[in-house]
Design a protein around this motif. Sequence first.
Motif, short mmCIF file in Angstrom:
data_model
loop_
_atom_site.label_atom_id
_atom_site.label_comp_id
_atom_site.label_asym_id
_atom_site.label_seq_id
_atom_site.Cartn_x
_atom_site.Cartn_y
_atom_site.Cartn_z
N VAL A 63 -12.08 -11.03 -6.00
CA VAL A 63 -10.69 -11.11 -5.53
C VAL A 63 -10.12 -9.70 -5.41
N ARG A 64 -9.47 -9.44 -4.30
CA ARG A 64 -8.77 -8.18 -4.10
C ARG A 64 -7.28 -8.45 -3.90
N ILE A 65 -6.49 -7.45 -4.23
CA ILE A 65 -5.05 -7.52 -4.01
C ILE A 65 -4.70 -6.65 -2.82
N ALA A 66 -3.93 -7.19 -1.89
CA ALA A 66 -3.49 -6.44 -0.72
C ALA A 66 -1.99 -6.61 -0.55
N THR A 67 -1.37 -5.61 0.03
CA THR A 67 0.07 -5.65 0.27
C THR A 67 0.35 -5.50 1.75
N VAL A 68 1.20 -6.35 2.27
CA VAL A 68 1.56 -6.29 3.68
C VAL A 68 2.49 -5.10 3.91
N ASN A 69 2.15 -4.29 4.91
CA ASN A 69 2.98 -3.14 5.27
C ASN A 69 3.52 -3.33 6.68
N GLY A 70 4.82 -3.46 6.81
CA GLY A 70 5.41 -3.60 8.12
C GLY A 70 5.60 -5.04 8.55
N ALA A 71 5.95 -5.19 9.84
CA ALA A 71 6.34 -6.50 10.36
C ALA A 71 5.30 -7.13 11.27
N SER A 72 4.06 -6.60 11.29
CA SER A 72 3.08 -7.04 12.29
C SER A 72 2.59 -8.47 12.10
N MET A 73 2.81 -9.05 10.91
CA MET A 73 2.33 -10.42 10.69
C MET A 73 3.47 -11.42 10.55
N GLN A 74 4.68 -11.03 10.93
CA GLN A 74 5.78 -12.00 10.93
C GLN A 74 5.56 -13.03 12.03
N PRO A 75 5.96 -14.27 11.81
CA PRO A 75 6.74 -14.79 10.68
C PRO A 75 5.88 -15.27 9.51
N THR A 76 4.55 -15.22 9.65
CA THR A 76 3.67 -15.75 8.60
C THR A 76 3.80 -14.95 7.31
N LEU A 77 3.78 -13.63 7.44
CA LEU A 77 3.85 -12.74 6.29
C LEU A 77 4.97 -11.72 6.51
N GLN A 78 5.59 -11.32 5.41
CA GLN A 78 6.69 -10.36 5.48
C GLN A 78 6.27 -9.03 4.84
N ASP A 79 6.96 -7.98 5.24
CA ASP A 79 6.73 -6.67 4.64
C ASP A 79 6.89 -6.74 3.13
N GLY A 80 5.87 -6.24 2.40
CA GLY A 80 5.92 -6.25 0.94
C GLY A 80 5.26 -7.44 0.29
N ASP A 81 4.87 -8.45 1.06
CA ASP A 81 4.16 -9.59 0.48
C ASP A 81 2.88 -9.11 -0.21
#
Length: 206
Positions: A63-81
Motif C-alpha cells: 500500500v502506498r499513500i498518494a496526495t492529489v495535487n491540483g484540480a485535474s481529477m475533479q469532480p472525482t477527487l479534490q486537491d489535497g485528497d
Amino acid sequence: MDNRKRIPPKGAEGERWRPSLQAVRAEIERLQKRRDRRKEVWGIISRVLFVAMAVMLINIYVVRIATVNGASMQPTLQDGDVLLCSSLGYTPDYGDIVVTEMDVGEGDLVKRVIALAGDTVDVDYRTGTVSVNGERLDEPYILESTNLKGDIQFPVEVPVGRVFLLGDNRNNSVDSRRSILGMVPECTLLGKVYFRVFPLDRIGAL
C-alpha cells in the motif's frame, strides 16, 4: 634465629577482607538487573526496527499513500485528497484511477486509465468526446466535455507496455494528450487507487 612462619595477628588489619553473603547476593542482583535492562532496551530497539522495516516494505510492495495535487481529477477527487493505492498483483484496466511516478511538476500524478496497449484512441474536440477502438466512451465521471487540446495528434495507437491516461477534469489536466507526459509506461504505475482516507467527510472506497 627463629625461621618459623609468623602467623599475623588476628584483627582488623591482619585479616583478609571477605564480602558478606548479603553483599554477594546484592551484587548478583545488581548485575542481573543491568542485564535485564539491556535486554529490554535491545528488545524495544529490535521491535522499532521491525515495525519500521514492515512499514517500508508495505509502502513499497503493498500500500502506498498518494496526495492529489491540483484540480485535474475533479469532480472525482479534490486537491489535497489523501489516497491509498496498491500495485500488488495489479494489472491496468479500463477506468482505473492510478498513480504514476512520472514527474510533470505536479507531485503525485493521479489519472484515469482510458486505453491499454494496442488500443486506438481518438479525441473529437468538436463534440468533446473520447473514443477507444471506434467506440465512444460513456464517461459519467468527467467534469465537462473534452475540449482542451494537446500536442498529440489523434487518432493514436497505444504502444506495447504503455497506457493512455486522462484526468477527469479534461480542461484542466496534464495527461496523455500532451507529449510532456504522453502514453505512460506501465512500469511507472505505483498502483491503483482503492481508497480515500482524507478528508474524513469524504472517506471511502473509490
